[in-house]
Write an enzyme that holds these catalytic residues in place. Structure first.
Site, PDB file in Angstrom:
ATOM      1  N   ASP A  78       0.815  -1.213   0.000  1.00  0.00           N
ATOM      2  CA  ASP A  78       0.000   0.000   0.000  1.00  0.00           C
ATOM      3  C   ASP A  78       0.850   1.266   0.000  1.00  0.00           C
ATOM      4  O   ASP A  78       0.448   2.294  -0.558  1.00  0.00           O
ATOM      5  CB  ASP A  78      -0.934   0.002   1.211  1.00  0.00           C
ATOM      6  CG  ASP A  78      -2.206  -0.787   0.937  1.00  0.00           C
ATOM      7  OD1 ASP A  78      -2.162  -1.681   0.080  1.00  0.00           O
ATOM      8  OD2 ASP A  78      -3.240  -0.511   1.571  1.00  0.00           O
ATOM      9  N   CYS A 119       1.160  -8.155   4.707  1.00  0.00           N
ATOM     10  CA  CYS A 119       0.701  -6.779   4.531  1.00  0.00           C
ATOM     11  C   CYS A 119      -0.800  -6.664   4.277  1.00  0.00           C
ATOM     12  O   CYS A 119      -1.517  -7.644   4.214  1.00  0.00           O
ATOM     13  CB  CYS A 119       1.548  -6.089   3.472  1.00  0.00           C
ATOM     14  SG  CYS A 119       3.233  -5.801   4.086  1.00  0.00           S
ATOM     15  N   ASP A 120      -1.226  -5.439   4.063  1.00  0.00           N
ATOM     16  CA  ASP A 120      -2.584  -4.981   4.325  1.00  0.00           C
ATOM     17  C   ASP A 120      -3.724  -5.865   3.832  1.00  0.00           C
ATOM     18  O   ASP A 120      -4.544  -6.325   4.611  1.00  0.00           O
ATOM     19  CB  ASP A 120      -2.765  -3.579   3.725  1.00  0.00           C
ATOM     20  CG  ASP A 120      -1.907  -2.547   4.417  1.00  0.00           C
ATOM     21  OD1 ASP A 120      -0.873  -2.926   4.977  1.00  0.00           O
ATOM     22  OD2 ASP A 120      -2.257  -1.366   4.386  1.00  0.00           O
ATOM     23  N   LYS A 121      -3.845  -6.085   2.523  1.00  0.00           N
ATOM     24  CA  LYS A 121      -5.011  -6.792   1.998  1.00  0.00           C
ATOM     25  C   LYS A 121      -4.812  -8.301   1.943  1.00  0.00           C
ATOM     26  O   LYS A 121      -5.757  -9.052   1.740  1.00  0.00           O
ATOM     27  CB  LYS A 121      -5.363  -6.281   0.587  1.00  0.00           C
ATOM     28  CG  LYS A 121      -5.509  -4.776   0.501  1.00  0.00           C
ATOM     29  CD  LYS A 121      -6.421  -4.229   1.583  1.00  0.00           C
ATOM     30  CE  LYS A 121      -6.363  -2.718   1.670  1.00  0.00           C
ATOM     31  NZ  LYS A 121      -5.049  -2.168   2.034  1.00  0.00           N
ATOM     32  N   CYS A 191       5.231  -2.400   8.081  1.00  0.00           N
ATOM     33  CA  CYS A 191       5.667  -1.106   8.621  1.00  0.00           C
ATOM     34  C   CYS A 191       5.350  -0.969  10.112  1.00  0.00           C
ATOM     35  O   CYS A 191       4.327  -1.416  10.589  1.00  0.00           O
ATOM     36  CB  CYS A 191       5.054   0.019   7.806  1.00  0.00           C
ATOM     37  SG  CYS A 191       5.622   0.004   6.089  1.00  0.00           S
ATOM     38  N   GLU A 442      -6.965   4.306  -0.360  1.00  0.00           N
ATOM     39  CA  GLU A 442      -6.452   4.654   0.959  1.00  0.00           C
ATOM     40  C   GLU A 442      -5.678   5.954   0.840  1.00  0.00           C
ATOM     41  O   GLU A 442      -4.866   6.108  -0.072  1.00  0.00           O
ATOM     42  CB  GLU A 442      -5.545   3.513   1.423  1.00  0.00           C
ATOM     43  CG  GLU A 442      -5.079   3.608   2.845  1.00  0.00           C
ATOM     44  CD  GLU A 442      -4.321   2.357   3.250  1.00  0.00           C
ATOM     45  OE1 GLU A 442      -4.968   1.383   3.660  1.00  0.00           O
ATOM     46  OE2 GLU A 442      -3.086   2.349   3.143  1.00  0.00           O
ATOM     47  N   SER A 468      -5.243   5.199   5.573  1.00  0.00           N
ATOM     48  CA  SER A 468      -4.203   4.273   5.990  1.00  0.00           C
ATOM     49  C   SER A 468      -4.247   4.104   7.500  1.00  0.00           C
ATOM     50  O   SER A 468      -4.663   5.004   8.234  1.00  0.00           O
ATOM     51  CB  SER A 468      -2.835   4.825   5.577  1.00  0.00           C
ATOM     52  OG  SER A 468      -1.799   4.140   6.230  1.00  0.00           O
TER      53      SER A 468
END
Length: 552
Positions: A78, A119-121, A191, A442, A468
């Site tokens: 992202d 990570c995110d998704k 992160c 985002e 985010s």
């Protein structure tokens, strides 16, 4: 064994021949086959170490008598996709991840699964797949990145985005911007703050599908490799017990996860993803569920970006998510009988220390009596909107100001960086929802730029897109119905007064119903020329209030 569909009986001789070509022995044909679903790629800092995680997982599976088979999914970073057209594809990638895993594991029947996201998704995409397939499984992430170090202090990804705003405002020069750039991300991992990736990896623990430490052990720590090996061994135990996701992903599990979410001040994206995961699991979870549970769940952790001096790795040092859940359990807020991949929640939390009182505060000394995420309703968000209230300045908990209206993130970012936004303004970014974006972009750049320019405590930002996990300030997202569906956010005009009252859970446009009806009579949704996957996605995706699922 489900894998007997491809390895037992005379009719499966061709299948066994193909597996023999893979090097599978006759003895291994008798053992459970275990999928290792890895999201390793060379684009994503949080995923560059996942080959080592997968090797450890496979060793654990073999240790416990299984036969591992690894395959990969896609993964979007992202941060790299932020603030350009690439972000249209981030949330939609969640559905591709879930679908591709379903395809692979229906085409190749295996007995159990170890999922390796970071990570995110990827985390919610894999959780959706786990709920659909209902095979015994364990999750093990790649772990969080260590904080960066600069000028004697620690920094996270949000700081570099804020530095862009500070640079635009002339507060720092090119050399200082480069300093942030070179020090903020010191190595592999998701992160370092309580951003979306770390939030979701912590929530996976709280749901019961991951081992303790999944969300908090650093990516570079040897304990992460040991955890991965243990995950491989544990999936064989889960398989032997017949412990499938349907027995873990219960209403109690989702309540535990939401309360943990509220207690740690996690990303607002968790609302979007938990709703979608519950949908796949056949459990009823809505924005009203978050509102109800959030009102009496105290926030007992405040990590970067909500505070500058505490990070996800600090949480790991004091017991991690299990210690958070222990404090909530002591307050009667967690169901200790809920099942996990390693016993009940009560079994799990008995082995961890009590809240240290600093990184994890006690309930009696909580940061706030309600949760880190609030759900707001009003004529601007009839179906709801969300804000990370744990990262909002007290000065902005109640705010009224004139709307500054933009029909895209790009236009809003240009106005912010060129100094066109003034203290007191309410920036409205619309046509960025699941359908209208499409993809519900985002928006870390606009929020971080406002913070870096010194406007974080005087300017609010409202969108039908999302923010985010690294965002902070009065940033209200997921406004539903979205503009492209005719929500009232589409009818806001420049200068309209917007009233925000987070304690009262209210988001109101100070315009009469008669005037809104007049505006609606002439409103027309802007057309976007879409092709390929985004065109299909926009035609199928549901509201952000429903988790932006593709169920039409």
């Amino acid at each position: 064994m489900r894998s007997d569909l491809i390895k037992k009986g005379p009719a499966r001789a061709p299948h066994r021949a193909l597996m023999s070509a893979l090097g599978v022995t006759r003895e291994e044909m008798k053992r459970p086959f275990v999928a290792v679903v890895n999201s390793k790629n060379d684009y994503v800092p949080g995923h560059i170490n996942l080959d080592k995680i997968a090797d450890a997982v496979k060793a654990g599976i073999r240790n416990a008598g299984g036969v591992p088979f690894e395959f990969n999914t896609i993964a979007v970073c992202d941060g790299i996709a932020m603030n350009h057209d690439g972000m249209h594809y981030s949330l939609p990638s969640r559905e591709i991840i879930a679908d591709s895993i379903e395809i692979m594991l229906m085409a190749h029947p295996l007995d159990a699964i170890v999922f390796i996201p970071n990570c995110d998704k990827v985390v919610p995409g894999m959780l959706i797949a786990a709920a659909r397939l209902n095979l015994p499984c364990v999750f093990v992430s790649g772990g969080p990145m260590m904080p960066g170090k600069l000028h004697g202090g620690r920094i996270g990804l949000s700081n570099i985005f804020e530095a862009v705003g500070a640079h635009a405002a002339g507060k720092i020069d090119d050399t200082e911007l480069c300093n942030y750039e070179n020090h903020v991300c010191p190595g592999c991992g998701s992160c370092s703050g309580m951003y979306t990736a770390n939030s979701m990896n912590c929530i996976t623990e709280a749901l019961g599908l991951a081992l303790p430490g999944n969300g908090t052990i650093p990516a570079t720590d040897a304990a992460r490799i040991r955890l991965a090996k243990t995950a491989g061994e544990t999936v064989m135990q889960v398989y032997e017990k017949g412990l499938t996701p349907s027995k873990i992903l219960t209403k109690s599990a989702f309540a535990n996860a939401i309360r943990t979410d509220m207690a740690i001040g996690a990303s607002t994206n968790t609302v979007l993803h938990l709703t979608a995961i519950a949908h796949a699991a056949g459990v009823e979870v809505s924005l009203s569920t978050f509102d109800e549970l959030g009102r009496d769940t105290p926030q007992i952790c405040k990590l970067n970006p909500a505070t500058p001096d505490m990070y996800i790795t600090d949480l790991n040092d004091v017991g991690g998510i299990s210690a958070v859940m222990k404090e909530l359990y002591k307050g009667g807020l967690i169901d200790g009988k809920a099942q996990t991949v390693c016993g009940t929640v009560k079994d799990k939390i008995e082995r961890v220390p009590d809240a240290d009182g600093h990184i994890i505060r006690t309930i009696s000394n909580a940061y706030r009596k309600d949760g880190g995420i609030a759900v707001l309703y009003g004529n601007l968000a009839g179906d709801g909107s969300v804000v990370k209230q744990g990262a909002v300045s007290e000065k902005m908990m109640v705010h009224s100001g004139p709307a500054r209206v933009f029909d895209s993130e790009d236009d809003a970012s240009e106005a912010i960086l060129s100094g066109k936004i003034k203290p007191g303004d309410v920036v409205v970014i619309r046509y960025e929802g699941p359908r209208g974006g499409p993809g519900m972009r985002e928006m870390l750049q606009p929020t971080a730029s406002l913070e870096g320019m010194g406007l974080g405590e005087t300017v609010a930002l409202i969108t039908d897109g999302r923010f985010s996990g690294a965002s902070k300030g009065a940033s209200i997202g997921h406004v539903s119905p979205e503009a492209a569906s005719g929500g009232n956010i589409a009818l806001v005009e420049e200068g309209d007064i917007i009233d925000i009252n987070i304690p009262e859970r209210s988001l109101e446009l100070r315009v009469s119903e008669d005037e809104l009806a007049k505006r609606r009579s002439t409103w027309k949704c802007p057309e976007k020329k879409l092709t390929g996957y985004l065109k299909r996605y926009a035609s199928l995706v549901s509201s952000g209030a429903d988790g932006a699922v593709m169920d039409k």
